[in-house]
Write a protein that holds these residues in place. Structure first.
Motif, PDB file in Angstrom:
ATOM      1  N   MET A 182      -0.678   8.925   5.328  1.00  0.00           N
ATOM      2  CA  MET A 182      -0.120   9.706   4.157  1.00  0.00           C
ATOM      3  C   MET A 182      -1.367   9.877   3.557  1.00  0.00           C
ATOM      4  O   MET A 182      -1.640  11.110   3.052  1.00  0.00           O
ATOM      5  CB  MET A 182       0.837   8.397   3.732  1.00  0.00           C
ATOM      6  CG  MET A 182       1.279   8.834   2.167  1.00  0.00           C
ATOM      7  SD  MET A 182       2.040   6.909   1.723  1.00  0.00           S
ATOM      8  CE  MET A 182       0.313   6.505   1.014  1.00  0.00           C
ATOM      9  N   LEU A 183      -2.446   9.172   2.930  1.00  0.00           N
ATOM     10  CA  LEU A 183      -3.235   8.581   1.761  1.00  0.00           C
ATOM     11  C   LEU A 183      -4.347  10.402   2.168  1.00  0.00           C
ATOM     12  O   LEU A 183      -4.628  10.974   1.355  1.00  0.00           O
ATOM     13  CB  LEU A 183      -4.319   7.526   1.827  1.00  0.00           C
ATOM     14  CG  LEU A 183      -5.596   7.756   1.294  1.00  0.00           C
ATOM     15  CD1 LEU A 183      -4.666   7.024  -0.182  1.00  0.00           C
ATOM     16  CD2 LEU A 183      -6.676   6.486   1.592  1.00  0.00           C
ATOM     17  N   ALA A 185       0.744  -1.178   0.568  1.00  0.00           N
ATOM     18  CA  ALA A 185      -0.088   0.201  -0.165  1.00  0.00           C
ATOM     19  C   ALA A 185       1.158   1.136   0.027  1.00  0.00           C
ATOM     20  O   ALA A 185       0.347   2.136  -0.734  1.00  0.00           O
ATOM     21  CB  ALA A 185      -0.858   0.464   1.182  1.00  0.00           C
ATOM     22  N   ILE A 186       2.340   1.394   0.891  1.00  0.00           N
ATOM     23  CA  ILE A 186       3.289   2.302   1.126  1.00  0.00           C
ATOM     24  C   ILE A 186       3.086   2.911  -0.589  1.00  0.00           C
ATOM     25  O   ILE A 186       3.850   4.460  -1.008  1.00  0.00           O
ATOM     26  CB  ILE A 186       4.418   2.513   1.724  1.00  0.00           C
ATOM     27  CG1 ILE A 186       4.033   1.605   3.163  1.00  0.00           C
ATOM     28  CG2 ILE A 186       5.391   3.510   1.693  1.00  0.00           C
ATOM     29  CD1 ILE A 186       4.860   1.418   4.070  1.00  0.00           C
ATOM     30  N   VAL A 246       2.466   0.084  10.050  1.00  0.00           N
ATOM     31  CA  VAL A 246       2.657   1.099   9.086  1.00  0.00           C
ATOM     32  C   VAL A 246       1.340   1.332   8.446  1.00  0.00           C
ATOM     33  O   VAL A 246       1.155   1.884   7.559  1.00  0.00           O
ATOM     34  CB  VAL A 246       2.954  -0.328   8.218  1.00  0.00           C
ATOM     35  CG1 VAL A 246       3.008  -0.443   6.908  1.00  0.00           C
ATOM     36  CG2 VAL A 246       4.800  -0.756   8.824  1.00  0.00           C
ATOM     37  N   THR A 247       0.275   0.301   8.674  1.00  0.00           N
ATOM     38  CA  THR A 247      -1.137   0.331   8.455  1.00  0.00           C
ATOM     39  C   THR A 247      -2.168   2.476   8.822  1.00  0.00           C
ATOM     40  O   THR A 247      -1.784   2.595   7.932  1.00  0.00           O
ATOM     41  CB  THR A 247      -2.214   0.428   9.194  1.00  0.00           C
ATOM     42  OG1 THR A 247      -1.405  -1.229   8.826  1.00  0.00           O
ATOM     43  CG2 THR A 247      -3.291   0.074   8.379  1.00  0.00           C
ATOM     44  N   TYR A 249       0.372   3.989   5.960  1.00  0.00           N
ATOM     45  CA  TYR A 249       0.666   4.751   4.875  1.00  0.00           C
ATOM     46  C   TYR A 249      -1.299   5.291   5.136  1.00  0.00           C
ATOM     47  O   TYR A 249      -1.453   6.076   3.924  1.00  0.00           O
ATOM     48  CB  TYR A 249       0.249   3.248   3.434  1.00  0.00           C
ATOM     49  CG  TYR A 249      -0.308   2.358   4.102  1.00  0.00           C
ATOM     50  CD1 TYR A 249      -2.141   2.317   3.854  1.00  0.00           C
ATOM     51  CD2 TYR A 249      -0.161   0.684   4.650  1.00  0.00           C
ATOM     52  CE1 TYR A 249      -2.665   1.112   4.393  1.00  0.00           C
ATOM     53  CE2 TYR A 249      -0.726   0.025   5.153  1.00  0.00           C
ATOM     54  CZ  TYR A 249      -2.259   0.177   4.251  1.00  0.00           C
ATOM     55  OH  TYR A 249      -3.339  -0.366   4.042  1.00  0.00           O
ATOM     56  N   GLN A 254       1.764   2.538  -3.606  1.00  0.00           N
ATOM     57  CA  GLN A 254       0.667   3.401  -4.435  1.00  0.00           C
ATOM     58  C   GLN A 254       0.792   4.270  -4.555  1.00  0.00           C
ATOM     59  O   GLN A 254       0.627   5.326  -3.453  1.00  0.00           O
ATOM     60  CB  GLN A 254      -0.339   2.306  -4.079  1.00  0.00           C
ATOM     61  CG  GLN A 254      -0.148   0.925  -3.966  1.00  0.00           C
ATOM     62  CD  GLN A 254       0.099  -0.189  -5.538  1.00  0.00           C
ATOM     63  OE1 GLN A 254       0.195   0.262  -6.375  1.00  0.00           O
ATOM     64  NE2 GLN A 254       1.903  -0.805  -4.832  1.00  0.00           N
ATOM     65  N   HIS A 255       0.250   4.499  -6.119  1.00  0.00           N
ATOM     66  CA  HIS A 255       0.265   6.348  -6.171  1.00  0.00           C
ATOM     67  C   HIS A 255      -1.503   6.172  -6.481  1.00  0.00           C
ATOM     68  O   HIS A 255      -1.025   7.614  -6.907  1.00  0.00           O
ATOM     69  CB  HIS A 255       0.879   6.728  -7.450  1.00  0.00           C
ATOM     70  CG  HIS A 255       2.537   6.562  -7.379  1.00  0.00           C
ATOM     71  ND1 HIS A 255       2.828   7.719  -6.166  1.00  0.00           N
ATOM     72  CD2 HIS A 255       3.156   5.728  -7.561  1.00  0.00           C
ATOM     73  CE1 HIS A 255       4.293   6.849  -6.402  1.00  0.00           C
ATOM     74  NE2 HIS A 255       4.369   5.268  -7.358  1.00  0.00           N
ATOM     75  N   SER A 303      -4.584  -2.119   1.200  1.00  0.00           N
ATOM     76  CA  SER A 303      -5.016  -2.322   2.359  1.00  0.00           C
ATOM     77  C   SER A 303      -5.689  -3.664   2.478  1.00  0.00           C
ATOM     78  O   SER A 303      -6.208  -4.371   4.092  1.00  0.00           O
ATOM     79  CB  SER A 303      -5.702  -0.528   2.942  1.00  0.00           C
ATOM     80  OG  SER A 303      -6.525  -0.976   4.203  1.00  0.00           O
ATOM     81  N   VAL A 311      -4.312   1.884  -2.865  1.00  0.00           N
ATOM     82  CA  VAL A 311      -4.081   1.748  -1.684  1.00  0.00           C
ATOM     83  C   VAL A 311      -5.211   1.663  -0.625  1.00  0.00           C
ATOM     84  O   VAL A 311      -4.525   0.509  -0.050  1.00  0.00           O
ATOM     85  CB  VAL A 311      -3.281   3.595  -0.842  1.00  0.00           C
ATOM     86  CG1 VAL A 311      -3.735   3.216   0.816  1.00  0.00           C
ATOM     87  CG2 VAL A 311      -2.210   4.300  -2.084  1.00  0.00           C
TER      88      VAL A 311
END
Lengths: 474, 179, 105
Positions: A419-420, A285-286, A412-413, A416, A288-289, A298, A294
């Protein structure tokens, strides 16, 4: 009573397709929504005593082949809930396509209802195919090139999965002479008691592979991001919200705990696959753009938690797995509904072209925060409790390595998803988005309803847990 | 004696099946491949017939050898790739065969493996099955009773599946026509 | 003896199908390969019915399998035709285009 879960949507399909398309298109969304709500209410009340006289009064030839226990009831409720959300997102295009898409939505719903109600491996296979066939078409219904590719990839891998399941069925049938869950379990118990050895290793391996493909668990997840990200918004909600759970996780849980009990090697394999899936999904997921990709990765990661708990198999872990299925259905549909809103208002889900949407779409932005917290397993939301249950169960079973992976990956979840959130909703408004307005009502209301449900369940979970334990479910 | 001839018939049929399968995979022409698949289906139907599954055999023959071949034929004709006149057919065929050279080797290795690994399980044949039924006293159920009485859900779900197929094909094809 | 013969045939059929599934570039050939694999499964169920003595049940399974097969094949064929209509090609390679574009970015 269980028959209603098949018959009501079936009647709905006929009602949708009998009148002219232009007339049917007008009431299609209301009809499907009504059916979903009705099924949700039926599922929620299905364990109550008030249905007993009805069950005894109406005995159809196949009534005894279907049954609804509390696990089925939870799944039926989840299916109805997510289908309602998918229906609210809706389809665009001309009348004919809208009506056909909603009919297929109902067929998918019926297929999933069938999977959770039958207690026979062959019927499970047929209902799996019903669900899969309607999903292939739903993914490709907009006829975009990526969606067609995603659908075909899903088609091939699903074909391989059903082949594995079929061969496993054949081996079980060869050994037991029946495919009913009860018969298989009895035969295995006999064999364990020294009445002759049943060698079911091949079929176990094949079941694990087939169901993990269907669930999108890590080494077999290749189709999932493509299919889920390229599908139309409503279908993404349905696929990520519930299809992978019913076709994969539910069956894994059901088979591991009611049919093939006492198979330590298979359990360990499930746990390893689950942990691997958690990691692959999170790290995938990290990279992905695209917002929908993402979210799709997930899903891979969250399915890992469910499979990990299913493999552990203690009461607490099972409880955690079931609750996590419901939770994931809630927050992942919420996030995909919001992705649909973003897609509709801005025309893209690329992370680089988005930013600061909360200014213009406050409802979408803030409900996303709830979904994000739930996905990362943070306290005020329901996701916290299911992850807590799973990780606690792992610690109590002395599975330190798995517990640490599960715990670490949930950080980590959070990473990301933050970030999203930052790329899409927070920060400065991206250039060219000044004209942006809030999404249409049906989307914001759905998102708000799901967010409320997530927080209410999260806040009331201790009470719910207490009630459930009083009722003897835990 | 009767059982021996049964085994012989089965042996021939299985050998035929393997030949048909191999031919389906190796033949370069797509339409030829589809027709060979129909041949494979026919052989499978014959095997089912010898195994005394008559209804299934008829279904296999009608649906898989007939209907599915029709589907493939129309799909192939609808998606015919543009023929390039200048293509070197001979060289292409040679490359095709070379690419599929690995297949027989894999299959032979697998066959040897299977012969050594699979335990011997006796299969009672023809008259033996009847004898077993007579000895048990109870007549075993026919397919009709199984389908209509014991597995009614399958009838319902298969009907639903066909409905899904029809709606699905309509949903995907319909849009093309209006273009 | 007979059982071994059957298992050899089934394994080889399935192996040829899977090989073709992996090796072929044409979408319709992929569909044909999946059909071959399914034939192997049908035979295995038939022989399983023979061994366990539940012929009638096995027969009903095979009938279900055949109907499932034709519906799934029809959908697959329609998908392949639609892909051909959209991209003008029926090769598998065209399908991963979207993904590669994603990786390049």
């Amino acid at each position: 009573m269980p028959v209603l879960f098949l018959m009501v949507p079936l009647c709905g399909i006929f009602l949708l397709n009998l009148p002219k398309r232009s007339i049917a298109a007008k009431f299609a969304s209301w009809l499907v929504g009504l059916i979903c709500v009705l099924l949700g209410v039926l599922a929620a009340t299905s364990q109550m005593a008030c249905w007993k006289p009805f069950n005894e009064a109406f005995v159809l030839p196949f009534s005894d082949l279907l049954s609804v226990d509390w696990f089925s009831a939870v799944m039926l409720f989840t299916i109805a809930m997510v289908t309602t959300a998918a229906n609210a997102v809706g389809f665009d295009g001309e009348d004919r396509k809208k009506v056909l898409a909603r009919s297929l939505l109902l067929i998918c719903l019926t297929g999933m209802n069938g999977i959770v109600m039958v207690r026979d491996l062959m019927s499970v296979y047929v209902f799996l195919e019903i669900t899969a066939v309607s999903c292939f078409v739903l993914i490709a219904i907009d006829q975009k090139i990526e969606a067609l590719g995603g659908a075909f990839k899903y088609y091939i891998l699903s074909g391989v999965a059903t082949f594995a399941i079929l061969i496993a069925n054949a081996f079980v049938f060869m050994n037991v002479g029946s495919l009913q869950f009860a018969d298989i379990q009895a035969a295995l118990a006999d064999a364990a008691a020294g009445d002759g050895a049943l060698d079911l290793k091949i079929s176990l391996v094949l079941f694990v592979i087939g169901l993990c493909v269907k669930a999108g668990v890590a080494p077999f997840h290749g189709w999932l991001p493509d299919a889920h990200a390229s599908a139309p918004s409503a279908v993404s909600v349905l696929l990520s919200g519930v299809v992978i759970k019913v076709a994969g996780a539910y069956l894994i849980l059901r088979l591991a705990n009611e049919v093939f009990v006492e198979q330590p090697a298979a359990r360990l394999a499930l746990m390893v696959l689950g942990a691997f899936s958690i990691a692959v999904g999170a790290f995938g997921a990290i990279a992905q753009h695209d917002m929908k990709r993402v979210l799709a990765f997930s899903s891979v990661s969250q399915m890992g938690y469910i499979v990990l708990a299913a493999g552990l198999g203690s009461t607490l872990a099972l409880m955690g797995a079931v609750v996590h299925i419901v939770n994931h259905a809630m927050f992942k549909s919420l996030l995909f509904v919001n992705a649909a809103a973003v897609k509709e208002q801005t025309g893209t889900t690329e992370l680089d072209e988005l930013g600061g949407l909360t200014e213009r779409m406050p409802m979408t932005g803030w409900t996303s925060v709830v979904g994000l917290l739930s996905a990362a397993g943070l306290p005020p939301t329901s996701g916290f409790w299911s992850k807590l249950l799973i990780i606690m169960a792992l610690f109590m079973a002395d599975r330190w390595v798995f517990a640490i992976i599960a715990l670490g990956m949930s950080i980590v979840t959070l990473g990301y998803l933050l970030m999203l959130q930052r790329n899409v909703f927070f920060g400065k408004l991206h250039a060219g988005l000044e004209e942006l307005r809030e999404a249409r009502k049906s989307l914001t209301i759905t998102a708000l309803a799901l967010a409320t449900l997530t927080s209410v369940v999260g806040l009331a979970f201790p009470v719910l847990f207490y009630l459930l334990s009083q009722m003897g479910y835990v | 004696m009767a059982i021996d001839s049964m085994v012989m018939i089965m042996f021939v049929l299985l050998a035929l099946l393997l030949v048909a399968v191999l031919a389906t995979v190796v033949v370069r022409n797509l339409l030829g491949s589809a027709i060979l698949l129909a041949v494979t289906s026919t052989v499978v139907a014959l095997i089912l017939f010898v195994l005394e599954m008559k209804l299934a055999a008829v279904m296999e023959l009608a649906v898989c050898a007939g209907l599915v071949t029709a589907i493939y034929a129309s799909a192939i004709s609808l998606s015919k790739p543009e023929q390039d006149e200048k293509r070197n057919v001979k060289a292409e065929n040679r490359a095709w065969i070379l690419r599929h050279l690995a297949l027989p080797l894999i299959l032979i290795a697998l066959a040897v493996l299977v012969v050594f690994l699979v335990p011997q399980v006796p299969i009672d044949f023809g008259t033996a099955a009847d004898a077993a039924g007579g000895a048990a006293g109870a007549a075993s159920p026919t397919v009709q009773t199984v389908l209509w009485d014991l597995r009614m859900v399958d009838i319902l779900s298969l009907a639903l599946l066909i409905l899904a197929g029809v709606l699905g094909v309509a949903a995907l094809i319909g849009k093309r026509e209006e273009k | 003896m007979l059982f071994t013969m059957f298992v050899v045939t089934i394994v080889l059929t399935a192996a040829a199908g899977i090989y073709s599934l992996i090796a072929s570039q044409n979408l319709i050939r992929v569909l044909i390969a999946m059909e071959l694999v399914n034939k192997g499964a049908a035979l295995l169920i038939a022989i399983a019915g023979r061994i366990s003595g539940q012929m009638a049940q096995a027969e009903s399974f095979i009938i279900a399998l055949i109907i499932v097969e034709v519906v799934v094949t029809a959908i697959g064929a329609v998908l392949a035709i639609t892909i051909h209509a959209k991209t003008g090609s029926i090769e598998i390679g065209t399908l991963s285009l979207g993904k590669e574009a994603d990786h390049v970015k």
